[in-house]
Scaffold this motif. Structure first.
Motif, PDB file in Angstrom:
ATOM      1  N   ALA A 214      16.437  31.158  94.797  1.00  0.00           N
ATOM      2  CA  ALA A 214      16.624  29.732  95.064  1.00  0.00           C
ATOM      3  C   ALA A 214      16.128  29.330  96.442  1.00  0.00           C
ATOM      4  O   ALA A 214      15.590  28.231  96.632  1.00  0.00           O
ATOM      5  N   ALA A 215      16.260  30.209  97.418  1.00  0.00           N
ATOM      6  CA  ALA A 215      15.891  29.874  98.795  1.00  0.00           C
ATOM      7  C   ALA A 215      14.404  29.543  98.932  1.00  0.00           C
ATOM      8  O   ALA A 215      14.007  28.781  99.821  1.00  0.00           O
ATOM      9  N   GLU A 216      13.575  30.084  98.050  1.00  0.00           N
ATOM     10  CA  GLU A 216      12.123  29.851  98.141  1.00  0.00           C
ATOM     11  C   GLU A 216      11.747  28.421  97.759  1.00  0.00           C
ATOM     12  O   GLU A 216      10.677  27.935  98.128  1.00  0.00           O
ATOM     13  N   PHE A 217      12.601  27.770  97.014  1.00  0.00           N
ATOM     14  CA  PHE A 217      12.317  26.406  96.538  1.00  0.00           C
ATOM     15  C   PHE A 217      12.018  25.464  97.697  1.00  0.00           C
ATOM     16  O   PHE A 217      11.097  24.655  97.636  1.00  0.00           O
ATOM     17  N   TYR A 218      12.793  25.574  98.760  1.00  0.00           N
ATOM     18  CA  TYR A 218      12.746  24.590  99.828  1.00  0.00           C
ATOM     19  C   TYR A 218      11.439  24.619 100.623  1.00  0.00           C
ATOM     20  O   TYR A 218      11.028  23.607 101.178  1.00  0.00           O
ATOM     21  N   ASP A 219      10.766  25.766 100.641  1.00  0.00           N
ATOM     22  CA  ASP A 219       9.444  25.832 101.266  1.00  0.00           C
ATOM     23  C   ASP A 219       8.356  25.420 100.280  1.00  0.00           C
ATOM     24  O   ASP A 219       7.426  24.695 100.635  1.00  0.00           O
ATOM     25  N   LEU A 220       8.480  25.886  99.061  1.00  0.00           N
ATOM     26  CA  LEU A 220       7.446  25.612  98.059  1.00  0.00           C
ATOM     27  C   LEU A 220       7.376  24.131  97.689  1.00  0.00           C
ATOM     28  O   LEU A 220       6.306  23.617  97.349  1.00  0.00           O
ATOM     29  N   PHE A 221       8.492  23.440  97.757  1.00  0.00           N
ATOM     30  CA  PHE A 221       8.518  22.015  97.402  1.00  0.00           C
ATOM     31  C   PHE A 221       8.857  21.133  98.615  1.00  0.00           C
ATOM     32  O   PHE A 221       9.397  20.043  98.454  1.00  0.00           O
ATOM     33  N   LYS A 222       8.500  21.612  99.780  1.00  0.00           N
ATOM     34  CA  LYS A 222       8.802  20.869 101.009  1.00  0.00           C
ATOM     35  C   LYS A 222       8.240  19.449 100.938  1.00  0.00           C
ATOM     36  O   LYS A 222       7.095  19.227 100.579  1.00  0.00           O
ATOM     37  N   GLY A 223       9.110  18.484 101.266  1.00  0.00           N
ATOM     38  CA  GLY A 223       8.700  17.082 101.251  1.00  0.00           C
ATOM     39  C   GLY A 223       8.721  16.451  99.870  1.00  0.00           C
ATOM     40  O   GLY A 223       8.392  15.272  99.719  1.00  0.00           O
ATOM     41  N   GLN A 224       9.119  17.219  98.860  1.00  0.00           N
ATOM     42  CA  GLN A 224       9.078  16.715  97.480  1.00  0.00           C
ATOM     43  C   GLN A 224      10.451  16.683  96.812  1.00  0.00           C
ATOM     44  O   GLN A 224      10.544  16.453  95.609  1.00  0.00           O
ATOM     45  N   TYR A 225      11.526  16.916  97.588  1.00  0.00           N
ATOM     46  CA  TYR A 225      12.859  16.890  96.997  1.00  0.00           C
ATOM     47  C   TYR A 225      13.781  16.038  97.860  1.00  0.00           C
ATOM     48  O   TYR A 225      13.563  15.843  99.051  1.00  0.00           O
ATOM     49  N   SER A 226      14.816  15.525  97.243  1.00  0.00           N
ATOM     50  CA  SER A 226      15.747  14.640  97.937  1.00  0.00           C
ATOM     51  C   SER A 226      16.674  15.431  98.858  1.00  0.00           C
ATOM     52  O   SER A 226      16.895  16.637  98.666  1.00  0.00           O
ATOM     53  N   THR A 227      17.198  14.737  99.849  1.00  0.00           N
ATOM     54  CA  THR A 227      18.112  15.347 100.812  1.00  0.00           C
ATOM     55  C   THR A 227      19.332  15.936 100.103  1.00  0.00           C
ATOM     56  O   THR A 227      19.907  15.306  99.214  1.00  0.00           O
ATOM     57  N   GLY A 228      19.685  17.157 100.485  1.00  0.00           N
ATOM     58  CA  GLY A 228      20.864  17.802  99.901  1.00  0.00           C
ATOM     59  C   GLY A 228      20.624  18.419  98.542  1.00  0.00           C
ATOM     60  O   GLY A 228      21.577  18.817  97.850  1.00  0.00           O
ATOM     61  N   PHE A 229      19.364  18.519  98.139  1.00  0.00           N
ATOM     62  CA  PHE A 229      19.047  19.070  96.811  1.00  0.00           C
ATOM     63  C   PHE A 229      19.566  20.503  96.707  1.00  0.00           C
ATOM     64  O   PHE A 229      19.262  21.363  97.531  1.00  0.00           O
ATOM     65  N   ASP A 230      20.365  20.750  95.668  1.00  0.00           N
ATOM     66  CA  ASP A 230      20.927  22.073  95.401  1.00  0.00           C
ATOM     67  C   ASP A 230      20.160  22.667  94.233  1.00  0.00           C
ATOM     68  O   ASP A 230      20.375  22.301  93.079  1.00  0.00           O
ATOM     69  N   VAL A 231      19.255  23.582  94.531  1.00  0.00           N
ATOM     70  CA  VAL A 231      18.337  24.077  93.512  1.00  0.00           C
ATOM     71  C   VAL A 231      19.058  24.793  92.363  1.00  0.00           C
ATOM     72  O   VAL A 231      18.569  24.812  91.229  1.00  0.00           O
ATOM     73  N   VAL A 232      20.208  25.351  92.613  1.00  0.00           N
ATOM     74  CA  VAL A 232      20.960  26.041  91.548  1.00  0.00           C
ATOM     75  C   VAL A 232      21.666  25.020  90.649  1.00  0.00           C
ATOM     76  O   VAL A 232      21.538  25.034  89.432  1.00  0.00           O
ATOM     77  N   LYS A 233      22.394  24.111  91.273  1.00  0.00           N
ATOM     78  CA  LYS A 233      23.185  23.143  90.509  1.00  0.00           C
ATOM     79  C   LYS A 233      22.349  22.001  89.931  1.00  0.00           C
ATOM     80  O   LYS A 233      22.561  21.562  88.792  1.00  0.00           O
ATOM     81  N   ASP A 234      21.374  21.528  90.697  1.00  0.00           N
ATOM     82  CA  ASP A 234      20.682  20.289  90.319  1.00  0.00           C
ATOM     83  C   ASP A 234      19.574  20.455  89.291  1.00  0.00           C
ATOM     84  O   ASP A 234      18.964  19.467  88.873  1.00  0.00           O
ATOM     85  N   LEU A 235      19.288  21.670  88.880  1.00  0.00           N
ATOM     86  CA  LEU A 235      18.268  21.864  87.847  1.00  0.00           C
ATOM     87  C   LEU A 235      18.880  22.281  86.506  1.00  0.00           C
ATOM     88  O   LEU A 235      18.188  22.766  85.621  1.00  0.00           O
ATOM     89  N   GLN A 236      20.188  22.055  86.365  1.00  0.00           N
ATOM     90  CA  GLN A 236      20.847  22.413  85.109  1.00  0.00           C
ATOM     91  C   GLN A 236      20.755  21.299  84.072  1.00  0.00           C
ATOM     92  O   GLN A 236      20.812  21.549  82.868  1.00  0.00           O
ATOM     93  N   ARG A 237      20.636  20.041  84.546  1.00  0.00           N
ATOM     94  CA  ARG A 237      20.468  18.877  83.660  1.00  0.00           C
ATOM     95  C   ARG A 237      19.357  18.014  84.248  1.00  0.00           C
ATOM     96  O   ARG A 237      19.486  17.528  85.385  1.00  0.00           O
ATOM     97  N   VAL A 238      18.264  17.827  83.501  1.00  0.00           N
ATOM     98  CA  VAL A 238      17.104  17.125  84.080  1.00  0.00           C
ATOM     99  C   VAL A 238      16.475  16.156  83.084  1.00  0.00           C
ATOM    100  O   VAL A 238      16.714  16.221  81.870  1.00  0.00           O
ATOM    101  N   GLY A 239      15.661  15.264  83.639  1.00  0.00           N
ATOM    102  CA  GLY A 239      14.846  14.356  82.828  1.00  0.00           C
ATOM    103  C   GLY A 239      13.545  14.116  83.569  1.00  0.00           C
ATOM    104  O   GLY A 239      13.509  14.198  84.808  1.00  0.00           O
TER     105      GLY A 239
END
Length: 409
Positions: A214-239
């Motif tokens: 999960a820690a790699e997400f924040y570098d790979l998607f830098k500037g493309q996610y909202s503040t406080g994005f929790d890569v574990v919790k926030d990708l369980q339900r998506v649209g």
């Protein structure tokens, strides 16, 4: 659909007549075959749908009307109103100033604006942060708002699924004005991340499945996610929603791919997939769909080359070029002036962001067939100008009027 008062300089009697005839013949818009304009040595296959869309005509009407009705006021556009240099230059010539460039770089400092100034919101919309900035200056943010209603529809869909606790995945170009605006509106309601293409969607999927830390997400998607994005919790339900001018097939492929990843990850079936994947349906605008479908219909025909007309920074136009390039030599030009001669053309390579000079351009044969279309921010008058310029290379200018008469122009 509502009609708009578009300046006569952007109109073409010929193109209007052709579009009206095709509309009468195909009111349900099921026929995507091109219109053939046969001039003998030159044959032009004109796409069924192209040119100004609802949102662009709406923006042009509001902007020019605002200029006309406020001769004694300073008028600003947040950035380019649409991605067409000729329309933007016409507004600049009338004294309109751009506050930012298309990348968001400030051209006019905020402190130079006053409550007496007029600020026009471009067709792409703007961020909530900029709306707040305008309000702090005493400027009513949405008083002169040309945001395309189809862009607002995406915002509404993102808000709707956000309130149902889905994270929003935006398929769009991260630096594009519309995507920046959509990202801003969406992240005010729910965690949001932007993916620019299928490659990034596949990368995002590795965090959904847990294949990648999960820690790699924040570098790979830098500037493309909202503040406080929790890569574990926030990708369980998506649209998935999109920038309205993206390639329709790619958006659909991304949505289908993410849906199947989610279904596999949580052992869901098509019946209960909605528990974790929101049904957003298609959030492309009608014009993007129509223009891309028209190019698909165009490509069913045989031709020597394709010409696509539009602004070089126009997303919807570049996708039309992309489609044409898969089948035949394609020249992306901003105006008829780029057609230098029957052997030379200056055209834009949007893959490498550079203008190229191609020579030879038109093949030497008994009849040359050219596919022709344009982006949603390209005036019909410019398409007619391209046709006239092509005819001039064959000394066929007089044939234009003959063709026009067949369509009642």
């Amino acid at each position: 659909m509502k009609t708009f008062n578009v300046p006569v300089i952007y109109r073409s009697p010929l193109i209007t007549a052709i579009k009206n005839v095709r509309k009468q013949q195909d009111r349900m818009k099921k026929d995507f075959t091109p219109t053939a304009l046969d001039f003998g040595p030159l044959k032009i296959l004109l796409a069924r749908h192209f040119g100004f869309c609802y949102g662009v005509e709406n923006a042009i009407e509001i902007a020019f009307k605002t200029v006309e009705e406020n001769p004694d006021k300073r008028i600003f556009l947040l950035s380019e109103m649409i991605h067409n240099p000729h329309v933007n230059n016409d507004l600049l010539s009338k004294g309109v100033q751009f506050i930012m460039d298309t990348s968001g770089k400030q051209l006019v400092p905020w402190e130079q604006l006053t409550a007496e100034d007029i600020v026009i919101i471009p067709a792409f919309g703007t961020t909530l942060e900029i709306e707040a900035q305008l309000a702090s200056l005493g400027i009513v943010p949405l008083q002169y708002n040309t945001t395309c209603p189809f862009v607002e529809r995406v915002w509404n869909k993102a808000e709707q699924i956000g309130k149902q606790s889905y994270t929003v995945i935006v398929h769009g170009k991260p630096g594009h004005e519309e995507t920046r605006a959509t990202f801003s509106h969406s992240r005010s309601n729910t965690p949001t991340v932007v993916v620019k293409d299928m490659e990034e969607a596949r990368l995002l999927a590795t965090f959904i499945t847990g294949e990648r830390p999960a820690a790699e997400f924040y570098d790979l998607f830098k500037g493309q996610y909202s503040t406080g994005f929790d890569v574990v919790k926030d990708l369980q339900r998506v649209g998935v929603v999109n920038q309205t001018t993206m390639l329709a097939t790619e958006t659909q492929a991304i949505a289908d791919y993410i849906k199947h990843v989610i279904m596999d990850r949580y052992a869901l079936t098509s019946e209960n997939a909605g528990e974790r994947f929101a049904d957003t349906r298609d959030t492309l605008c009608y014009a993007t769909n129509d223009n891309q479908s028209a190019v698909t219909g165009l490509l069913q025909e045989q031709a020597d080359l394709a010409i696509v007309v539009g602004g070089y920074n126009s997303s919807n136009t570049s996708h039309l070029v992309e489609l044409c390039e898969e089948k035949l030599p394609t020249y992306f030009i901003s105006s008829e002036e780029k057609l230098i001669s029957g052997s030379q053309v200056q055209h834009w390579d949007f893959h490498h962001k550079q203008e190229l000079l191609s020579n030879p351009f038109l093949p030497e044969k008994e009849q040359v067939t050219i596919m022709l279309t344009s982006g949603a921010s390209c005036p019909d008058a410019m398409v007619e100008a391209v046709i006239r310029k092509l005819l001039s290379f064959y000394n066929l200018e007089d044939k234009m009027e003959e063709i026009a008469k067949t369509f009642g122009a």
